[in-house]
Design a protein around this motif. Structure first.
Motif, PDB file in Angstrom:
ATOM      1  N   ARG A 199       0.828  -1.203   0.000  1.00 56.11           N
ATOM      2  CA  ARG A 199       0.000   0.000   0.000  1.00 56.11           C
ATOM      3  C   ARG A 199       0.869   1.263   0.000  1.00 56.11           C
ATOM      4  O   ARG A 199       0.556   2.236  -0.712  1.00 56.11           O
ATOM      5  CB  ARG A 199      -0.909  -0.013   1.231  1.00 56.11           C
ATOM      6  CG  ARG A 199      -1.996   1.048   1.238  1.00 56.11           C
ATOM      7  CD  ARG A 199      -2.965   0.802   2.377  1.00 56.11           C
ATOM      8  NE  ARG A 199      -3.986   1.835   2.479  1.00 56.11           N
ATOM      9  CZ  ARG A 199      -4.930   1.891   3.411  1.00 56.11           C
ATOM     10  NH1 ARG A 199      -4.988   0.927   4.320  1.00 56.11           N
ATOM     11  NH2 ARG A 199      -5.810   2.875   3.427  1.00 56.11           N
ATOM     12  N   GLU A 200       1.963   1.243   0.757  1.00 55.65           N
ATOM     13  CA  GLU A 200       2.857   2.393   0.767  1.00 55.65           C
ATOM     14  C   GLU A 200       3.529   2.571  -0.602  1.00 55.65           C
ATOM     15  O   GLU A 200       3.656   3.685  -1.101  1.00 55.65           O
ATOM     16  CB  GLU A 200       3.930   2.260   1.850  1.00 55.65           C
ATOM     17  CG  GLU A 200       4.820   3.498   1.938  1.00 55.65           C
ATOM     18  CD  GLU A 200       5.971   3.392   2.913  1.00 55.65           C
ATOM     19  OE1 GLU A 200       6.788   4.319   2.956  1.00 55.65           O
ATOM     20  OE2 GLU A 200       6.058   2.370   3.626  1.00 55.65           O
ATOM     21  N   ILE A 201       3.949   1.466  -1.206  1.00 55.60           N
ATOM     22  CA  ILE A 201       4.560   1.539  -2.545  1.00 55.60           C
ATOM     23  C   ILE A 201       3.591   2.173  -3.535  1.00 55.60           C
ATOM     24  O   ILE A 201       3.973   3.006  -4.368  1.00 55.60           O
ATOM     25  CB  ILE A 201       4.988   0.137  -3.018  1.00 55.60           C
ATOM     26  CG1 ILE A 201       6.190  -0.350  -2.205  1.00 55.60           C
ATOM     27  CG2 ILE A 201       5.335   0.166  -4.510  1.00 55.60           C
ATOM     28  CD1 ILE A 201       6.603  -1.782  -2.516  1.00 55.60           C
ATOM     29  N   GLU A 202       2.321   1.787  -3.422  1.00 55.62           N
ATOM     30  CA  GLU A 202       1.302   2.357  -4.300  1.00 55.62           C
ATOM     31  C   GLU A 202       1.192   3.872  -4.120  1.00 55.62           C
ATOM     32  O   GLU A 202       1.109   4.638  -5.091  1.00 55.62           O
ATOM     33  CB  GLU A 202      -0.054   1.706  -4.021  1.00 55.62           C
ATOM     34  CG  GLU A 202      -1.182   2.209  -4.915  1.00 55.62           C
ATOM     35  CD  GLU A 202      -2.509   1.558  -4.587  1.00 55.62           C
ATOM     36  OE1 GLU A 202      -3.537   2.036  -5.110  1.00 55.62           O
ATOM     37  OE2 GLU A 202      -2.537   0.590  -3.803  1.00 55.62           O
ATOM     38  N   LEU A 203       1.244   4.323  -2.858  1.00 53.55           N
ATOM     39  CA  LEU A 203       1.169   5.759  -2.573  1.00 53.55           C
ATOM     40  C   LEU A 203       2.400   6.501  -3.111  1.00 53.55           C
ATOM     41  O   LEU A 203       2.288   7.590  -3.659  1.00 53.55           O
ATOM     42  CB  LEU A 203       1.053   5.981  -1.064  1.00 53.55           C
ATOM     43  CG  LEU A 203      -0.254   5.558  -0.389  1.00 53.55           C
ATOM     44  CD1 LEU A 203      -0.142   5.688   1.110  1.00 53.55           C
ATOM     45  CD2 LEU A 203      -1.427   6.383  -0.917  1.00 53.55           C
ATOM     46  N   LEU A 204       3.558   5.874  -2.957  1.00 56.32           N
ATOM     47  CA  LEU A 204       4.803   6.501  -3.404  1.00 56.32           C
ATOM     48  C   LEU A 204       4.917   6.544  -4.928  1.00 56.32           C
ATOM     49  O   LEU A 204       5.659   7.369  -5.474  1.00 56.32           O
ATOM     50  CB  LEU A 204       6.003   5.736  -2.832  1.00 56.32           C
ATOM     51  CG  LEU A 204       6.208   5.819  -1.319  1.00 56.32           C
ATOM     52  CD1 LEU A 204       7.226   4.789  -0.876  1.00 56.32           C
ATOM     53  CD2 LEU A 204       6.651   7.216  -0.907  1.00 56.32           C
ATOM     54  N   SER A 205       4.201   5.678  -5.583  1.00 56.98           N
ATOM     55  CA  SER A 205       4.306   5.558  -7.046  1.00 56.98           C
ATOM     56  C   SER A 205       3.370   6.511  -7.776  1.00 56.98           C
ATOM     57  O   SER A 205       3.423   6.611  -9.008  1.00 56.98           O
ATOM     58  CB  SER A 205       3.983   4.113  -7.471  1.00 56.98           C
ATOM     59  OG  SER A 205       4.873   3.191  -6.866  1.00 56.98           O
ATOM     60  N   ARG A 206       2.524   7.182  -7.050  1.00 58.53           N
ATOM     61  CA  ARG A 206       1.549   8.071  -7.703  1.00 58.53           C
ATOM     62  C   ARG A 206       2.231   9.341  -8.255  1.00 58.53           C
ATOM     63  O   ARG A 206       3.192   9.805  -7.706  1.00 58.53           O
ATOM     64  CB  ARG A 206       0.452   8.463  -6.706  1.00 58.53           C
ATOM     65  CG  ARG A 206      -0.455   7.315  -6.328  1.00 58.53           C
ATOM     66  CD  ARG A 206      -1.484   7.726  -5.303  1.00 58.53           C
ATOM     67  NE  ARG A 206      -2.366   6.625  -4.962  1.00 58.53           N
ATOM     68  CZ  ARG A 206      -3.304   6.686  -4.021  1.00 58.53           C
ATOM     69  NH1 ARG A 206      -3.474   7.823  -3.340  1.00 58.53           N
ATOM     70  NH2 ARG A 206      -4.080   5.655  -3.753  1.00 58.53           N
TER      71      ARG A 206
END
Length: 206
Positions: A199-206
């Protein structure tokens, strides 16, 4: 709480109250620095709380305690040798206390293991590194608070550079056969840790 724990630990090796107070003040100063948003005294307390319930499984509790107190003694986001320098400080302190060399080596092993969090042949070390990572398997709000504080520690870096580096670190955890080396932590935290990290990776990838 932490001060009492540390002073009690030292009392098993020295009756020099001046030395004990001096060592505590040194630790307190290091972990209370303004740049310590996550790697501070609260972090040490959380590790202790996660391990005290399984104290009876630890072969050398005192060396684990010393590792808790000194494993983030040196913390400079621009350096790559924080663990080595922290271990070196612990070795100096334990030598001052006259602790046997094999036990000093164990404490040093604990601290150095936090660099890569690889599995160790020594289960004490695995319990310690698992506790150091236990925040990864916390409830989402606690995990969000954790990575927000870590970001503040790395505020020297602009978003694009930080995000890229953070994603790399997080993916290294996902690439491990298992994040938590001991069944005690694995059973309770592994699944949630992977969800949090993704979930954090998803946030950082935005």
């Amino acid at each position: 709480m932490l001060k009492e724990l540390f002073i009690s630990l030292l009392s098993r090796y020295t009756d020099d109250v001046v030395l004990a107070e001096s060592l505590w003040k040194d630790l307190q100063k290091k972990y209370s620095a303004r740049n310590r948003h996550y790697h501070n005294l609260s972090h040490l307390d959380h590790i202790h709380q996660d391990l005290v319930s399984i104290k009876d499984r630890i072969m050398d509790w005192d060396m684990l305690l010393f590792a808790i107190f000194y494993h983030d003694y040196k913390y400079n986001i621009l350096k790559q040798n924080n663990e080595e320098l922290s271990a070196k400080k612990a070795v100096i302190v334990l030598n001052t206390l006259g602790i046997d060399q094999d036990r000093i080596n164990l404490c040093e092993e604990h601290i150095l293991a936090t660099k890569g969090h690889s599995i160790s042949e020594n289960q004490d070390v695995n319990y310690f590194t698992d506790a150091d990572l236990a925040i990864l398997g916390s409830e989402w709000n606690a995990y969000k608070t954790y990575f927000t504080k870590v970001r503040k520690e790395y505020n020297y870096y602009p978003g694009l550079i930080y995000n890229r580096g953070r994603i790399k670190v997080l993916k290294q955890f996902l690439d491990m056969p298992r994040i938590f080396k001991t069944d005690h932590f694995f059973i309770d935290l592994e699944g949630r840790a992977k969800i949090n990290i993704e979930r954090e990776i998803e946030l950082l990838s935005r």
